[in-house]
Design a protein around this motif. Structure first.
Motif, short mmCIF file in Angstrom:
data_model
loop_
_atom_site.label_atom_id
_atom_site.label_comp_id
_atom_site.label_asym_id
_atom_site.label_seq_id
_atom_site.Cartn_x
_atom_site.Cartn_y
_atom_site.Cartn_z
N ARG A 151 45.20 34.92 18.60
CA ARG A 151 44.47 33.80 19.19
C ARG A 151 44.55 33.81 20.70
O ARG A 151 45.58 33.49 21.28
N LYS A 152 43.46 34.19 21.34
CA LYS A 152 43.34 34.09 22.78
C LYS A 152 42.05 33.34 23.05
O LYS A 152 40.98 33.78 22.64
N THR A 153 42.15 32.23 23.73
CA THR A 153 40.99 31.36 23.90
C THR A 153 40.65 31.07 25.36
O THR A 153 39.67 30.41 25.63
N ARG A 154 41.48 31.56 26.27
CA ARG A 154 41.25 31.27 27.69
C ARG A 154 41.37 32.55 28.52
O ARG A 154 42.12 33.46 28.17
N CYS A 155 40.69 32.58 29.65
CA CYS A 155 40.72 33.75 30.52
C CYS A 155 42.13 34.10 30.96
O CYS A 155 42.48 35.27 31.05
N LYS A 156 42.96 33.10 31.21
CA LYS A 156 44.32 33.38 31.68
C LYS A 156 45.17 34.10 30.64
O LYS A 156 46.21 34.66 30.97
N SER A 160 42.60 41.96 30.80
CA SER A 160 41.60 42.77 31.48
C SER A 160 40.20 42.23 31.19
O SER A 160 40.01 41.45 30.25
N CYS A 161 39.25 42.68 31.98
CA CYS A 161 37.85 42.32 31.74
C CYS A 161 37.40 42.88 30.38
O CYS A 161 36.67 42.22 29.65
N GLU A 162 37.87 44.08 30.05
CA GLU A 162 37.50 44.69 28.76
C GLU A 162 37.95 43.81 27.59
O GLU A 162 37.21 43.59 26.64
N GLU A 163 39.15 43.26 27.70
CA GLU A 163 39.65 42.39 26.65
C GLU A 163 38.82 41.10 26.57
O GLU A 163 38.47 40.64 25.49
N TRP A 175 32.87 30.36 25.12
CA TRP A 175 33.13 29.55 26.30
C TRP A 175 33.77 30.36 27.42
O TRP A 175 33.88 29.88 28.54
N LEU A 176 34.17 31.62 27.14
CA LEU A 176 34.65 32.49 28.22
C LEU A 176 33.52 32.80 29.19
O LEU A 176 33.77 33.21 30.33
N ASP A 177 32.29 32.64 28.72
CA ASP A 177 31.10 32.88 29.54
C ASP A 177 30.47 31.54 29.89
O ASP A 177 29.47 31.13 29.32
N GLY A 178 31.07 30.86 30.84
CA GLY A 178 30.66 29.51 31.18
C GLY A 178 29.21 29.36 31.60
O GLY A 178 28.55 28.38 31.27
N ASN A 179 28.66 30.35 32.32
CA ASN A 179 27.27 30.23 32.78
C ASN A 179 26.28 30.97 31.89
O ASN A 179 25.11 31.11 32.23
N THR A 188 37.86 35.26 37.42
CA THR A 188 39.18 35.90 37.47
C THR A 188 39.12 37.39 37.16
O THR A 188 39.32 38.21 38.03
N LEU A 189 38.82 37.75 35.92
CA LEU A 189 38.94 39.15 35.49
C LEU A 189 37.70 40.00 35.73
O LEU A 189 37.81 41.20 36.00
N CYS A 190 36.53 39.43 35.56
CA CYS A 190 35.30 40.21 35.61
C CYS A 190 34.48 39.89 36.87
O CYS A 190 33.26 39.69 36.81
N LYS A 191 35.17 39.83 38.00
CA LYS A 191 34.48 39.55 39.27
C LYS A 191 33.56 40.71 39.60
O LYS A 191 33.88 41.85 39.39
#
Length: 192
Positions: A151-156, A160-163, A175-179, A188-191
C-alpha cells in the motif's frame, strides 16, 4: 492500538473499494475486503464506495491500525448508513473472515451472493477473495520490483518516478496525478 475515539470528517479521496481518506488520514474499512483495483470487479467496487461516500461527512470508529499504518475502522455516513455493511450488501466486497465473524455481515454477503449482486454476478472463475488473488499475483509484480499489494498512496512513499508511474497506471492511485496530465508526482519525483 487502544480503542481510539471516534471522530467525524469529510471523505476527500476514495482509494479503492475498502480504503478512503478523510483529510490526511487513511481509513481501511473493518471486516470487509474489496477486490483489488486490478482484480475483476476492483474498479467497480471502488466506484460503489465512491458513490456512497465521496465528499460526504462520515463518522469514523477506529478498531485498530493495520501493518500499513492505516486506521481500520467502521465508517458511518452522515445519514446513518453503515458503509462497511453497505459495501457487502451491494456485492462490492467480501466479508473478511480472517478478521471478523460478524453474523450481520455474513448474512448480507449470503443475500448478495444469492441475488447475484456486484462481484457475485461474475463467472465463478473470476470470483476470488482478494487475499487469495494477492497471493496468486504477488510474483507477477515482484518481477518489476513494485507491487500493488504494498500500500503506497502518496508521492512521499515512492522512491522514484518509475514507481509513481507504476502505481498510477497499474494500481489505480489516480490522485498521484493531481492535474490529470498523465504524469504523477510532478512536484517531487517526476519534475520536468
Amino acid at each position: 492500538m487502544a480503542q481510539a475515539r471516534a471522530w467525524s470528517g469529510q471523505v476527500t479521496h476514495v482509494i479503492d473499494g475498502d480504503s478512503l481518506l478523510t483529510g490526511n488520514r487513511e481509513i481501511r474499512l473493518a471486516g470487509i475486503d474489496a477486490p483489488e483495483y486490478t482484480q475483476p470487479y476492483g474498479r467497480e467496487a471502488r466506484q460503489v464506495l465512491y458513490d456512497l461516500i465521496h465528499g460526504r461527512s462520515v463518522q469514523v470508529k477506529p478498531v485498530t491500525t493495520d501493518r500499513h499504518g492505516r486506521i481500520v475502522a467502521h465508517v458511518t455516513r452522515d445519514d446513518g448508513l453503515h458503509v462497511n455493511a453497505a459495501m457487502v450488501e451491494a456485492g462490492a466486497a467480501y466479508v473478511y473472515r480472517r478478521y471478523t465473524d460478524d453474523p450481520h455481515l455474513i448474512a448480507l454477503e449470503t443475500v448478495a451472493k444469492e441475488k447475484g449482486k456486484g462481484l457475485w454476478s461474475l463467472p465463478s472463475d473470476q470470483r476470488k477473495p482478494p487475499e487469495q488473488w494477492r497471493r496468486e499475483h504477488e510474483n507477477e509484480t515482484d518481477r518489476i520490483g513494485f507491487n500493488c499489494a504494498v500500500r503506497k498512496t502518496r508521492c512521499k512513499q515512492m522512491t522514484s518516478c518509475e514507481e509513481a508511474r507504476f502505481y498510477l497506471t497499474r494500481c489505480g492511485t489516480h490522485w498521484l496525478d493531481g492535474n490529470k496530465d498523465g504524469v504523477p508526482c510532478e512536484r517531487t519525483l517526476c519534475k520536468s
